[in-house]
Scaffold this active site. Structure first.
Site, PDB file in Angstrom:
ATOM      1  N   SER A   1      -0.201  -7.690  -2.585  1.00 20.22           N
ATOM      2  CA  SER A   1      -1.144  -8.037  -1.305  1.00 20.22           C
ATOM      3  C   SER A   1      -2.199  -8.160  -2.250  1.00 20.22           C
ATOM      4  CB  SER A   1      -1.299  -7.349  -0.055  1.00 20.22           C
ATOM      5  OG  SER A   1      -0.707  -5.581  -1.030  1.00 20.22           O
TER       6      SER A   1
ATOM      7  N   LYS B   1      -4.746  -0.964  -0.909  1.00 18.95           N
ATOM      8  CA  LYS B   1      -6.005  -2.279  -0.438  1.00 18.95           C
ATOM      9  C   LYS B   1      -7.168  -1.621  -1.756  1.00 18.95           C
ATOM     10  CE  LYS B   1      -3.946  -5.447   3.274  1.00 18.95           C
ATOM     11  NZ  LYS B   1      -2.886  -4.188   2.423  1.00 18.95           N
TER      12      LYS B   1
END
Lengths: 197, 197
Positions: A119, A156
Site C-alpha cells: 500500500s 499510511k
DNA sequence: GTATAAGGTGAACGATCGTTTACTGTCAAG
DNA sequence: CTTGACAGTAAACGATCGTTCACCTTATAC
C-alpha cells in the site's frame, strides 16, 4: 625503518584494537593492547594510546578509560553515486558513522516493524522492507504512520485538514481511509531499511 | 514492599545502566553502578549484577568485566505491520538488535553512498536515499551495482548473459546500458536506507 | 660521526577494579 | 511472635588499572 612501514604497523594495530572492540563490546585495557600489538611494556602502550588519541582514533574519559571514536563506527560515509568512487586518499579520510546513532533518536520508544503489503509502494516502501517506528513523536500532517483503524493495522500517510483526518495510501490500487470511529496512531515511521541477499 | 514496586525499581536501574552504556560507549564499573542506582555499598551492586546476569541483561567476560547483552541494542524488533502493535507483555519480550550488525557483514569493505537521480526508482530506491555498498563481494546476475561505465558512475541492475554484460535501470525513462569498453564495478548494493525528517 | 628523536623494555606508584565476609534492617509467610 | 529471605551498609582483600620514572636500541638528520 622506513616511514611507510611504520604507518602500516600503526594501521594494523588500530585494526587489532578495533577487532577487539567489536568482539568484546568494550575497549581493551592497556595490558590487553600490549598483548594485541606485541608490546611487552605498558609504557609503549601508553605512548601508542596517546598517539591514537591525537589522531582521534580513540579518546579517554575523565577516569583515563578508553573510548572508541572512529573505531566504533562500521560504515564509512562517502560521496554520492554520481560523484563515483573517491580516490584511496579521500577514502581514508571518509567520515564514519554508526547506523544506530544515525537512524534512531529515541531508543526507548523506537521499534522495528516488517512491512507486509504494497500500500505504500509509490513512496518507495516495498513488502519485506523494515521500518523504524517511533512511538514517542506526535503525528503531524504528511507523516507516514502506523495506525489502527476499525480494528485493522495499516501504514499510511497521515492527512490532516482541520479536524478531519484521512489515511492516504501510496498506491492507486487502494482508496484513502476515513476512519469511522476509532483511530489509534501507534507511531510514526522515521526510516525505511531494505536489506538485499 | 510489593512485588510490582520492586520490579519497577529493577527496571529503572537497568534503564540507568543502559543510558550510561550508550552515553559512554562502555559499561559502568561497580562503583559507577552504585552511583547510578543510589547504592552506597559495592556488595549491593554485586548482588544486582548477579541478578541481571541471570536475567541475561548483561554478562561477564573472563576477567569479571561487564558486557552488555540486551542492553547493547537500541531498536526492538516487533512483528509485522499487519499484525499491528503487540501487547505490552509481548513488547517487553521483543528481540533487540543492532542495525550495524544487522546490515553490515564486512565493515572494512562497506561504504555508504547517497543516491542522486531516479534511475532505480522502480526498485524502491529514491533520490536522497542512502545505499550500503560492499566493495568486497563478487557481482552476480541480478545484483544492484555501483559501476563506472565510460567515465560515468551509475547505480544499476547487473544483467549477465554468457559473456555479455548489461546495466539495467529500474525506470522506463532510461535505457539499458551496454558498456562499450570499460566496465568497472566498484561494489554491490547490500542495503537501502531512507531517513525521514 | 655524532646528535636527535622515536619506539620499546622493565619496574614501581597510588588508585580503582571486582570479590568476599560480616552485619543490619525490613517485610511476608508460617 | 518467630523465621527466613531479601536488600542494603561497611570494611577489607588481592588483582589489575592507568600513569610515570629511568634506561636501552635503532634509524634518520645534520
Amino acid at each position: 625503518m622506513t616511514k611507510d612501514l611504520r604507518e602500516d604497523k600503526l594501521r594494523s594495530r588500530v585494526r587489532e584494537i578495533a577487532r577487539f572492540y567489536h568482539k568484546n563490546s568494550r575497549m581493551p585495557s592497556f595490558s590487553e593492547i600490549g598483548d594485541l600489538c606485541g608490546l611487552r611494556s605498558k609504557n609503549a602502550v601508553f605512548k601508542l594510546v596517546n598517539k591514537l588519541e591525537g589522531l582521534k582514533v580513540l579518546e579517554r574519559d575523565g577516569r583515563g578509560r578508553l573510548r572508541p571514536r572512529s573505531l566504533a563506527h562500521t560504515a564509512r560515509l562517502l560521496g554520492t553515486v554520481e560523484a563515483g568512487w573517491p580516490s584511496p586518499a579521500e577514502e581514508e579520510l571518509a567520515d564514519t558513522m554508526s547506523l544506530d546513532d544515525f537512524l534512531i533518536r529515541n531508543p526507548q520508544s523506537t521499534f522495528l516493524l516488517k512491512v507486509t503489503g504494497d500500500s505504500m509502494i509509490d513512496a518507495g516502501i516495498l513488502p519485506g522492507d523494515m521500518v523504524l517506528v517511533d512511538k514517542g513523536l506526535t503525528p503531524k500532517n504528511g507523516h507516514i504512520v502506523i495506525a489502527e483503524v476499525d480494528n485493522e493495522w495499516t501504514m499510511k500517510y497521515l492527512k490532516k485538514r482541520g479536524s478531519s483526518v484521512t489515511l492516504l495510501p501510496a498506491n492507486p490500487k487502494y482508496k484513502p481511509v476515513k476512519p469511522k470511529q476509532e483511530l489509534r496512531i501507534a507511531g510514526i515511521v522515521t526510516a525505511v531499511i531494505r536489506k538485499y541477499g
